[in-house]
Motif scaffolding. Structure first.
Motif, short mmCIF file in Angstrom:
data_model
loop_
_atom_site.label_atom_id
_atom_site.label_comp_id
_atom_site.label_asym_id
_atom_site.label_seq_id
_atom_site.Cartn_x
_atom_site.Cartn_y
_atom_site.Cartn_z
N TRP A 124 1.32 5.52 -0.50
CA TRP A 124 0.51 6.77 -0.76
C TRP A 124 1.59 7.85 -0.99
CZ3 TRP A 124 1.15 11.72 1.16
CH2 TRP A 124 -0.17 12.48 1.08
N HIS A 145 0.89 -1.25 0.08
CA HIS A 145 -0.16 0.21 0.02
C HIS A 145 1.07 1.40 0.04
CE1 HIS A 145 -3.49 -2.67 0.80
NE2 HIS A 145 -2.52 -3.28 1.70
N PRO A 188 -7.03 4.71 6.80
CA PRO A 188 -6.39 5.13 5.44
C PRO A 188 -6.54 6.63 5.19
CG PRO A 188 -8.21 3.61 4.93
CD PRO A 188 -7.93 3.53 6.29
N GLY A 189 -7.69 6.98 5.80
CA GLY A 189 -7.82 8.66 5.87
C GLY A 189 -6.90 9.31 6.71
N TYR A 241 0.68 8.67 9.87
CA TYR A 241 -0.31 7.57 9.37
C TYR A 241 -0.81 6.99 10.76
CZ TYR A 241 -2.49 3.73 7.00
OH TYR A 241 -3.50 2.87 6.71
N ALA A 282 -6.12 2.06 -0.71
CA ALA A 282 -6.32 2.50 0.78
C ALA A 282 -6.85 1.18 1.41
CB ALA A 282 -7.32 3.23 0.89
N THR A 283 -6.26 0.80 2.70
CA THR A 283 -6.64 -0.34 3.36
C THR A 283 -6.98 -0.13 4.79
OG1 THR A 283 -6.34 -2.64 3.69
CG2 THR A 283 -4.42 -1.10 3.82
N THR A 284 -7.82 -0.89 5.41
CA THR A 284 -7.94 -0.92 6.96
C THR A 284 -6.96 -2.21 7.71
OG1 THR A 284 -10.12 -2.14 6.74
CG2 THR A 284 -10.25 0.46 6.81
N ARG A 326 -2.70 10.26 -2.94
CA ARG A 326 -3.48 9.30 -2.99
C ARG A 326 -2.96 7.71 -2.90
NH1 ARG A 326 -4.38 6.70 -7.71
NH2 ARG A 326 -3.14 7.08 -9.45
N TRP A 327 -3.64 7.08 -2.32
CA TRP A 327 -3.22 5.66 -2.19
C TRP A 327 -3.18 5.11 -3.59
CZ3 TRP A 327 -1.06 3.87 2.08
CH2 TRP A 327 -1.58 4.31 3.21
#
Lengths: 426, 1210
Positions: free
Chosen positions: B163, B161, B187-188, B182, B208-210, B202-203
């Motif tokens: 960004w 992942h 991800p936000g 982070y 983007a991942t949790t 942006r990812w």
């Protein structure tokens, strides 16, 4: 060990996996050699849209961005084969031609790279600079006394160069039919009397030099070449470029500057030049030439009409002079264009299927060869690779497409395992 | 090094690092402190260093007011060097953990994903990235990039992942602060700050991942990752790196940076009243008025408020690097008389002019589209001043002066990250209100330059020369830094040579003359050949001729290499049988000799030699005759005659062509011929070698040998950067040749800006490093590995693995053969059981580690372990133990002067013996022991007696025949021809500027600008591969087409040493008929020959002068009479006006209207076609000379220019 056979196979090695049936030498040998002696190669730089010319499909609409041909199709002298409506004269002569509708390669994004592929018939290699097809023909066919083997009417480029064959197999070029080839034409501002006076003065200077030198002096070889060069610039080869020696009526039938270039090509072939290449991308009647992105599409029909006039005149003229069977006419460009229209109403690039055309050359013409799908995107039958396209041209000229050329120690077959379209020869 | 908080603070307090302290106190006040931080105040002391990480000056208060007055930082080379940090619980981040990483950095990077710091993923086979801060290159911009790998779960496998920030920083001298935060699983939560400004981003990759990251006990590396992969290694400096287990608030990160009020004010103390003071602030963050600039601008002076050229920008090793966005400032004290004035401001983009502190006019940002479908600019009525160059714009304002001195400041921002740097024109001109006498604004003392086409052309030339001087000086300073290292190395090299068994110079045989040891060595072999009893052998001639054929055609395989177990290089061996069991040569019986059968065979599988079409018929006949005569053996070189010395004028011409690449002038010839001193040749040689034009002459050679191959439009096969500039500057700077090779291999510099880095590019090539290794092999080791690219060679020992091991050294990482350049396995299966001639011993995809494959040349041993693979390669190539390198170099230089090498071919020694092994060794030792000094080597050769003799007419066919009793008769190279004719006639190099993109609307990697050429080596292929009239440069083309005809290669995709030598009809044709010939022979206002014709006292004197200039000698009586006859008629009345009215005119090129961005418009094509026609007419004629006489005089010049004699070096 059969060294030769081995090396032959090796040089073609990279494509063996793709063409398992084509072991060097085996495929071409059963096809009779062609008997053509010269080639006129018409190059449509930019990428001619096959779907708008030689491979018409259902009508589309540039404005509405509906994929398809931009023009209607018309019937031709060959039943079942149609071309676009702006090629009526060509249509009537299609029995002397074959459209290879399934020509294809995998280079699309860059003009230079695709041009190189079409001229050399090979993928670029990090280790070999391949010769162009014109240089190979120049190398293989003995040139005739007093004339060069390869003349290019257009701009020089590396892709058109002799590669490892060396500069003696390169082209002479000219960019203006009225002027003659670069280096072998007197400057336009130089009047004949003065040219004569100069030449005489130089001859006297040379003579006084010659007299003083031993016969093995390398300067004498160069002096000899000066003499040949002077002769080419002043002698009968020079006259070949004087198109006004042709009947005015004939000149008119050839049309504009492109037609005049075709006429010059005929004169050059008549004079004995083996390979004449004519570029059709000179005055940009539609702004972009054959690279018909965006608005380039709007006046594309003017380009096509120009081709219709010139190509049909060339065929008629050669036929009338009984030269058509000895002269292979080839029409090619670096790729074709897709059925879809871009945002500006033009077309992008497409290498997966496009048309090249052969005419004359003593071939058993088919009108069209190979079939593409409904929007001319992919070959459906008889795909013709660039190597096959080259092999067909060589075969027509009596050149063995599998013969080895040598880059130093390294054998390089004339084509990358190309197979001639056999049906054109039997 | 990790330090605890208290220790860290202690260290901070003990050093003067108030800025960092302040920053930390801010975070401490919020209760946030780093879990690890490095301030590098002690350099790398106490840190675990791998490779070379050096201490440098850190960012200070001049960068940001938050920083300390002074401070230290560390710098990484980008070759994989890094710092190791042990794993600890504090540095493991898991689901829900917060992380912030921040640092100051100065970016010099080339890598695409350079690691600042990261945990895990330390080798190419580990995919365990817990977290990493990297910079990702996008065009010319470097974006903040945060990377981690998620853990696998029931639904997902592991994924990366990443960004990336939308904003970025550029390379250059500016320090930047970057930070990223982070919270894993959210991800936000990601955010990044660049110089205190928050950036979007942006990812990508896995998106983007949790999901949680992988966490393990991996180490942390600073400055690199993945085993030191070049693409992942940081090049540049880092300071104040810190990691927090928290997300720092926005206001904290914003407050890290305080740039203050922008660029410093003009220091008027530096601005004299005599020149314009120029400051160049490099490395702006973008194309906008800067918030700040680097502390130390480049500074220099120009005579007027006009800048049309900048000196190249150099890195710390003297390599050219890219200029990105730059602020230029010109400050001057200018007197403007009282009253109304008009001021014209011309600049490429953002620009502003202020007078006495008040801004009077400005230009906004201007960004010409790179799209090729633009229209041409309107053709307007002529202005009284020159039209702006495409890409620059004008604005005119009124200004009222109260009289006296004013302080003028002209500022501009030039350059964008995404485009090639193009200065265009930046100037201020003035005219009195109502008047049209435009002048460039100058300080009072300097004379005002006319703002006219001619005035600008003169100004441009002057500025160009000044910039060259400035550039030389800047490189000299940059190169001082490393000088000590080279002195030490050369001392060690001298000691190494001294340690070798001595090699003595042989005594001079009776009857020979000598000027230095070279002549001794040569005389010994010549003497031996003269001693040979030729008369005693009735078949001597036949034997010599036959052996010449065998030597040329067969020895390569059937000499030392005994292919097929057959040797033909001695009579005893040749009479034996090879592998086949057949006797190769049966004396007296050609029909039973296997050799005859094989060379005459029609079967291509049988025929020898195996390549090409076999021997010529007369060669076969000669060998038949020889075997029939009993195959007598004889030395092939008996009774060599030593030619007499050249006359002085001819020797001088040879010397000039061999050193400067041009003819000597009549004055230089006269000086030399009048000089009777003993050492006049030595002195002249020393002067010539010292002349900067010597570098021009040699640049062309190295362009060929090193395959320098730039292009004006988008790269094709094996295009490189224009490292011609590096070659030329290295030669100008007289770099010792080992250093030259070292820089070529290791130095950066801008890839497309002319640095040595351009050498490593090979466009469209599937293994660029292998292509370059091939070049290094041929250039410096006499080792041809071309075949090894795809398979082990049938004629060479080198294996594929050798080539790729060398390539891997160059690339600094393991390399493998790409699928696209190997011989497919299917090919071998087809052979059945037969043994192939070539083998593929290296399977595609198998990595070959960096390794020196040529211990046979160097012996064992290598450089220190800490050096990068590239450094090791450079060291192995050039260390004194590599005797091959020095010998190859000596052989190359020798061949340049004598026309043939001791070993031929010079790039491929395998199986080829030197003709003079002792002399080669002697010169190679001398070369090494004297600091790899090319000039010393050249001087030895050029002052030898042998060099001064009348030329040998035909090349020696074999090594045994090469005596070097004199240099070979040689043709001029293309460059010598073109440069000499320009120099001898004084005609300007009338070429257009070599570019299709005047305003710089594209990147340098796709559109080059190689400038206005002044010497032949500066030309380049003009092919656009687009067949468009609008993409032509007809003036340049007229020169390039002559050069191409004479053997210059527009495409140098392969390295070569020897060009094609065949005379072709195009050579005399191009010279006789082309536009170049017209320029050279026309008596135009731009030619020095016009002056000769005007000033000559008699026809005879004119003829003498023409002969001296063009052929370097006086005419013989018959030659003189011939031309006098032509020139005598009308000589007296040839002047149309008085002699006093003669002046040579300056050629002013047209302002170009067509460039890439408008070239597709129909008008552009029409315009270009008209230009081409105009160019074909050549320059105007001088109106001082009567047309009839002028024409005849031009014809006389033309006859001399086109005479065969002019084509040869005496």
């Amino acid at each position: 060990m059969k060294r030769r056979t081995f090396l032959q196979q090796l040089a073609g090695g990279s494509s063996l996996a793709l063409a398992p049936t084509a072991l060097a030498g085996s495929a071409g040998s059963t096809i009779p050699r062609g008997k053509a002696e010269n080639c006129i190669y018409l190059w449509f730089g930019g990428g001619m849209a096959q779907i708008d010319t030689f491979d018409p499909k259902r009508r589309g609409d540039p404005k509405g961005r509906i994929a398809g041909s931009a023009y209607d199709a018309i019937d031709t002298a060959v039943s079942g084969v149609q071309v676009c409506e702006h090629l009526p004269r060509v249509a009537r002569r299609l029995d002397r031609m074959t459209i290879l509708r399934t020509t294809n390669h995998d280079v699309i994004d860059e003009h230079g790279a695709a041009t190189n592929r079409m001229y050399t018939g090979r993928k670029v290699s990090g280790t070999v600079v391949y010769p162009s097809i014109g240089s190979i023909v120049n190398h293989q066919l003995e040139s005739r006394a007093g004339v060069p083997g390869y003349v290019l009417v257009g701009y020089p480029s590396v892709s058109r160069g002799p590669g490892f064959l060396g500069s003696r197999y390169g082209f002479l070029y000219l960019t203006d039919t009225r002027v003659g080839p670069a280096g072998l034409s007197r400057p336009t501002w130089l009047d004949p009397e003065r040219a004569q006076a100069r030449a005489e003065l130089l001859e006297k200077v040379r003579q006084s030099t010659r007299e003083r030198l031993p016969s093995e002096h390398p300067l004498l070889q160069y002096d000899d070449v000066i003499g040949q060069s002077q002769e080419l610039a002043a002698g009968s080869f020079r006259d070949t470029f004087e198109l006004n020696r042709e009947p005015a009526g004939l000149r008119e039938t050839y049309g504009g500057e492109f037609g005049q270039r075709c006429l010059l090509a005929r004169r050059l072939v008549q004079k004995g030049v083996r390979f004449v290449e004519v570029l059709h991308n000179l005055n940009f009647v539609n702004g972009t030439g054959w690279d018909t992105h965006n608005q380039g599409q709007l006046k594309q029909h003017l380009l096509i009409q120009e081709v219709d006039v010139a190509l049909s005149a060339l065929i008629d003229d050669l036929e009338q002079k009984q030269m058509l069977d000895k002269t292979l006419i080839v029409l090619a460009s670096e790729f074709g264009r897709p059925a879809e229209f871009d945002g500006g109403g033009g077309r992008g690039h497409q290498g997966s299927a496009f048309s090249t055309v052969l005419a004359g050359g003593g071939l058993r013409h088919q009108g069209a060869w190979g079939e593409t799908d409904e929007l001319s995107k992919k070959p459906l039958s008889h795909p013709v690779s660039v190597a096959d396209f080259h092999a067909t041209i060589h075969q027509a000229l009596g050149i063995d497409p599998h013969k080895d050329l040598f880059d130093g120690d390294r054998p390089v077959p004339i084509t990358d395992n190309g197979t001639p379209v056999a049906e054109l020869f039997t | 090094m990790r330090v605890s908080r208290s220790k860290f603070l202690l260290r901070l307090l003990s050093k003067v690092s108030a800025g960092i302290l302040a920053a930390l106190l801010t975070s401490n006040s919020l209760g946030v402190e780093p879990v690890a931080s490095w301030d590098f105040e002690g350099g790398t002391a106490g840190l675990d260093v791998v490779g070379e990480v050096v201490e440098v000056q850190g960012p200070d208060r001049s960068v940001s007011r938050t920083l300390a007055e002074v401070g230290r930082a560390v710098s990484f080379s980008g070759d994989g060097d890094h710092l190791r940090v042990a794993d600890s619980a504090d540095l493991r981040f898991d689901h829900g953990d917060e992380i912030t990483i921040e640092c100051w950095l100065k970016c010099d990077s080339r890598g695409t994903n350079s690691y600042i710091i990261g945990k895990g993923r330390l080798s190419t086979d580990r995919e365990n990235q817990n977290w990493a801060l990297r910079l990702m290159r996008v065009g010319g911009s470097y974006r903040i990039s945060f990377l981690f790998r998620s853990r696998a779960d029931a639904e997902h496998g592991e994924e990366y992942h990443r960004w990336n920030s939308a904003a970025g920083i550029s390379t250059g001298p500016l320090w930047h602060h970057v930070a990223v935060s982070y919270r894993f699983g959210e991800p936000g939560s990601i955010k990044a700050f660049i110089d205190g400004v928050k950036s979007d981003g942006r990812w990508d990759l896995g998106g983007a991942t949790t999901r949680p990251p992988v966490v393990d006990d991996a180490e942390i590396w600073i400055g690199s990752s993945r085993g030191g992969d070049l693409g992942n290694s940081w090049r540049g400096a880092i300071d104040s790196l810190a990691i927090y287990r928290a997300i720092l608030p926005d206001d904290v990160l914003a407050a890290r940076v305080d740039f203050g009020d922008g660029p410093p004010a003009v220091d008027w103390g530096e601005v004299t009243g005599e020149a314009v003071h120029v400051e160049v602030f490099n490395g702006l963050a973008g194309h906008a008025w800067p918030r700040r600039v680097a502390r130390a601008p480049e500074k220099f002076q120009v005579p007027a408020l006009a800048l049309v050229e900048l000196p190249p920008l150099y890195d710390e090793r003297g390599g050219r690097v890219r200029r990105a966005a730059t602020m230029l400032r010109m400050a001057a004290r200018v007197c403007l008389p009282e009253g109304e004035h008009r001021l014209l401001l011309r600049a490429p983009s953002l620009a502003r002019l202020s007078i006495d502190g008040t801004q009077v006019v400005e230009l906004g940002a201007y960004d010409m589209s790179s799209d090729a479908h633009q229209n041409m600019r309107p053709q307007v009525a002529p202005t009284p001043y020159p039209r702006a160059r495409l890409g620059s714009r004008d604005v005119i304002v009124e200004f009222e002066s109260g009289g006296g001195e004013h302080q003028l400041v002209l500022e501009a921002v030039v350059g964008r990250d995404s485009k090639r740097f193009a200065l265009g024109e930046m100037l201020v001109a003035t005219a009195p209100a109502g008047g049209e006498a435009w002048k460039l604004l100058t300080p009072p003392v300097a004379s005002a330059a006319e703002f006219s086409p001619l005035g600008m052309e003169l100004y441009r030339r002057e500025q160009s020369e000044a910039m060259l001087v400035l550039a030389d000086a800047r490189r000299a300073v940059a190169r001082l830094g490393g000088a000590g290292v080279w002195e030490e190395r050369h001392l060690a090299a001298r000691e190494f040579i001294a340690s070798l068994p001595p090699l003595s110079v042989p005594d001079l045989p009776q009857g020979f003359t000598a000027r230095n040891p070279i002549d001794h060595f040569l005389a010994v072999k010549i003497h031996a050949s003269q001693q040979e009893a030729v008369a005693g052998n009735p078949h001597a001639l036949l034997a010599r001729q036959s052996l010449a054929i065998l030597e040329e055609q067969c020895f390569r395989c059937h000499g030392k290499k005994d292919k097929g177990e057959l040797r033909l290089d001695s009579r005893a061996a040749a009479l034996g049988a090879g592998e086949s069991g057949e006797l190769a040569i049966v004396p007296g019986e050609p029909d039973t000799s296997e050799l005859m059968r094989r060379i005459s065979s029609e079967d291509e599988d049988e025929r020898m030699p195996p390549k090409g079409d076999g021997l010529e018929a007369d060669e076969v006949a000669k060998l038949r005759e020889w075997i029939a005569a009993g195959a007598p053996w004889a030395s092939r070189s008996s009774g060599v005659r030593v030619p007499p010395a050249l006359d002085d004028a001819a020797l001088l011409r040879r010397l000039y062509l061999d050193t400067l690449g041009i003819f000597p002038t009549p004055a230089e010839i006269r000086d030399f011929c009048d000089d009777r001193s003993e050492d006049r040749v030595q002195r002249r040689v020393a002067e010539l070698l010292d002349d900067p034009r010597n570098a021009d002459h040699w640049t062309a050679y190295w362009q060929d040998v090193l395959a320098e191959n730039p292009r004006l439009v988008k790269g094709k096969l094996n295009n490189t950067g224009p490292f011609r500039w590096w070659i030329n500057e290295a030669l100008r700077d007289k770099l010792p040749f080992d250093q030259f090779v070292h820089e070529l291999v290791t130095a950066g510099g801008g890839d497309y800006e002319g640095g040595a880095g351009g050498f490593r590019i090979a466009s469209e090539n599937d293994a660029p490093a292998a292509a370059k290794a091939h070049i290094l092999g041929t250039a410096f080791l006499g080792t041809e590995m071309k075949c090894a690219r795809c398979h082990d060679a049938p004629y060479h020992r080198s294996k594929q693995k050798d080539l790729f091991a060398l390539a891997a050294m160059l690339d600094g990482r393991p390399l493998s053969v790409p699928d696209s350049s190997t011989v497919p396995a299917s090919f071998f299966t087809r052979l059945g059981g037969r043994k192939p001639l070539v083998e593929v011993t290296l399977k595609p995809g198998v990595p070959v580690p960096p390794d020196w494959p040529f211990e046979e040349y160097t012996g064992e041993g290598a450089g220190a372990g800490s050096e990068s693979p590239r450094e090791r390669l450079a060291w192995q190539l050039t260390r004194p133990q590599n005797r091959r390198f020095a010998q190859v170099m000596v052989n190359r230089i020798w061949k340049r002067y004598f026309g043939q090498g001791f070993v031929e071919p010079v790039h491929d020694w395998e199986g080829n013996e030197p003709s003079h092994p002792e002399l080669l060794d002697y010169l190679a030792r001398d070369f090494v022991a004297n600091g790899y000094d090319l000039d010393r080597l050249s001087s030895l050769i050029l002052t030898s007696d042998a060099y001064r003799r009348e030329a040998r007419l035909q090349p020696a066919l074999s090594e045994s025949e090469r005596m070097f009793e004199a240099p070979l008769k040689r043709r001029l190279s293309s460059e010598q021809l073109v440069d000499s004719l320009f120099a001898a006639t004084g005609v300007p190099v009338y070429s257009e500027e070599l570019t299709f993109d005047l305003p710089g609307t594209n990147q340098a990697s796709t559109f080059q600008n190689l400038g206005r050429p002044t010497r032949a080596w500066q030309f380049v292929s003009l092919a656009s591969d687009r067949d468009r009239p609008s993409l032509t440069l007809p003036r340049a083309d007229s020169i390039v087409s002559v050069m191409t005809a004479f053997g210059w290669r527009p495409d140098r995709s392969e390295p070569i040493t020897e060009r094609e030598a065949n005379a072709t009809v195009l050579q005399p044709g191009m010279l006789a008929n082309g536009v170049f010939g017209t320029w050279i022979t026309r008596l135009s206002p731009y030619s020095d020959l016009t002056e000769l014709a005007v000033m000559a006292a008699s026809p005879g004197e004119l003829v003498d002068q023409l002969y001296l200039r063009l052929l370097g000698r006086e005419p013989r009586p018959d030659e003189r009479a011939l031309l006098v006859e032509v020139l005598a008629e009308g000589f007296e009345g040839r002047l149309m006006r008085s002699v006093g009215e003669y002046r040579k005119e300056v050629y002013v090129p047209e302002v170009r209207e067509v460039t890439w961005s408008n070239h597709l418009s129909p008008e552009a094509n029409v315009f270009a076609a008209e230009t081409e026609k105009r160019v074909a007419l050549g320059p105007p004629v001088s109106d001082l000379l009567e047309p009839g006489w002028r024409s005849r005089a031009e014809d006389a010049v033309w006859a001399l220019v086109n005479s065969p004699e002019l084509q040869f070096i005496p």
